[in-house]
Design an enzyme around this catalytic site. Sequence first.
Site, PDB file in Angstrom:
ATOM      1  N   TYR A 128       0.791  -1.228   0.000  1.00  0.00           N
ATOM      2  CA  TYR A 128       0.000   0.000   0.000  1.00  0.00           C
ATOM      3  C   TYR A 128       0.822   1.277   0.000  1.00  0.00           C
ATOM      4  CZ  TYR A 128      -4.661  -1.865   0.136  1.00  0.00           C
ATOM      5  OH  TYR A 128      -5.832  -2.458  -0.218  1.00  0.00           O
ATOM      6  N   LYS A 175       1.931 -15.371   3.583  1.00  0.00           N
ATOM      7  CA  LYS A 175       2.381 -16.115   2.397  1.00  0.00           C
ATOM      8  C   LYS A 175       3.894 -16.255   2.496  1.00  0.00           C
ATOM      9  CE  LYS A 175       1.314 -17.977  -1.614  1.00  0.00           C
ATOM     10  NZ  LYS A 175       0.392 -19.128  -1.781  1.00  0.00           N
ATOM     11  N   ASP A 208      -3.993 -18.303   1.050  1.00  0.00           N
ATOM     12  CA  ASP A 208      -4.904 -18.944   0.092  1.00  0.00           C
ATOM     13  C   ASP A 208      -5.734 -20.024   0.784  1.00  0.00           C
ATOM     14  OD1 ASP A 208      -2.287 -19.847   0.295  1.00  0.00           O
ATOM     15  OD2 ASP A 208      -2.160 -20.629  -1.740  1.00  0.00           O
ATOM     16  N   ASP A 232      -7.111  -6.398   3.442  1.00  0.00           N
ATOM     17  CA  ASP A 232      -8.082  -5.762   2.555  1.00  0.00           C
ATOM     18  C   ASP A 232      -8.948  -6.838   1.884  1.00  0.00           C
ATOM     19  OD1 ASP A 232      -9.246  -3.741   0.935  1.00  0.00           O
ATOM     20  OD2 ASP A 232      -7.902  -4.289  -0.697  1.00  0.00           O
ATOM     21  N   ASP A 236     -13.288  -8.253   2.708  1.00  0.00           N
ATOM     22  CA  ASP A 236     -14.456  -8.356   1.824  1.00  0.00           C
ATOM     23  C   ASP A 236     -14.998  -9.783   1.821  1.00  0.00           C
ATOM     24  OD1 ASP A 236     -13.837  -5.688   1.216  1.00  0.00           O
ATOM     25  OD2 ASP A 236     -14.470  -5.906  -0.868  1.00  0.00           O
TER      26      ASP A 236
END
Length: 337
Positions: A128, A175, A208, A232, A236
């Site tokens: 970001y 990750k 994942d 982020d 959602d």
Amino acid sequence: MAESKAHKVTLIPGDGIGPEVTQAVVRILEATGVRFEWERFAAGAEAFEIFGEYIPAALYQSIERNGVALKGPVATPIGGGFKSINVTLRKRFDLFANFRPIKNLPGLETHWPGVDLIIVRENTEGEYLGLEHEVVPGVVEAIKVITEKGSTRIAKFAFEYARKHGRKKVHSIHKANIMKLSDGLFLRCARQVAEGFPDIFYGEHIIDNTCMQLVMNPYQYDTLLLENLYGDIVSDLCAGLVGGLGLVPGANLGVNCAIFEAVHGSAPDIAGKDIANPTALLQSAVLMLRHLNEEAAADRVHKALETVYAERKTLTRDVGGTAGTSQFADAVLKAMG
Ligand code: NAI
């Protein structure tokens, strides 16, 4: 009895559905009896048209003075144009913790009832920072920055929140199998912080797999600790578990300042039609009331919101109803009595 002092709050209605949901929320907040002095500002494209600046200097000064802001969504151009206003404000005020509680509302049927998750997203680092450059035509590098300081303070935030609120587990989502150094550092910091919290279970899952686990069985998680971009995306996903983006609140928290805003964006597809769901911003405003130590008002608004959902008579379209934004706000006001 002396009248209580008004809270000075910076108000950014934003764009798209921002002004509609903000108006609904301000009406409800003003009916609580808590006194507010709003300092209202445009930001983004609208501010540029008026002031020639995407974030007017007076807006920065207002947030600095008040330490609290309620913010609607602000659109960010895709693939070019000005930098995200949201990201700029988070960085400017060092709002390092993005706190997003994910909970079902009564009366809303979803695949998973009783979801109760906390997302703690690092809010100032990672991809970001927007550090991108073209090395040669056709080759672009994007730099992800993870620091020991940033990772440690967000891990501390997650564990301290978990302990204070009787939560049992914190999972770092990463990750580090691929981003060995950056996500590796994030994990090392989280592990070190976890050692100081032996009463809280600490786990690590790869991002994942976590997405799959969340849609298969969200109950296995409690508090999720994530870097900026992962937080982020997973926010959602989690919003989808409880009925969508119209519902889920958020708070950007720093040491001296807090900006309360919904997880959702400006929703241009439904803007200007009085059909957006103001619940997400209203729940963010409830978080703001608690931050301002206005617990009774926060409980009152939250209870009214739950009543409206439980009755199922006046819901917006995104959650299966037919009511408009302002009609929904009227119903909450009525339920507040
Ligand atoms: P979005 O969150 O605005 O919309 C995604 C979908 O959810 C759309 O179908 C929309 O209609 C629906 N939705 C969102 N909020 C809703 C609400 N309150 N009631 C009912 N339905 C709702 O995401 P999108 O379309 O990807 O982004 C639009 C713009 O918002 C972009 O410019 C983006 O940069 C910006 N954005 C701003 C944020 C902020 O200000 N914090 C956060 C996320 C996106």
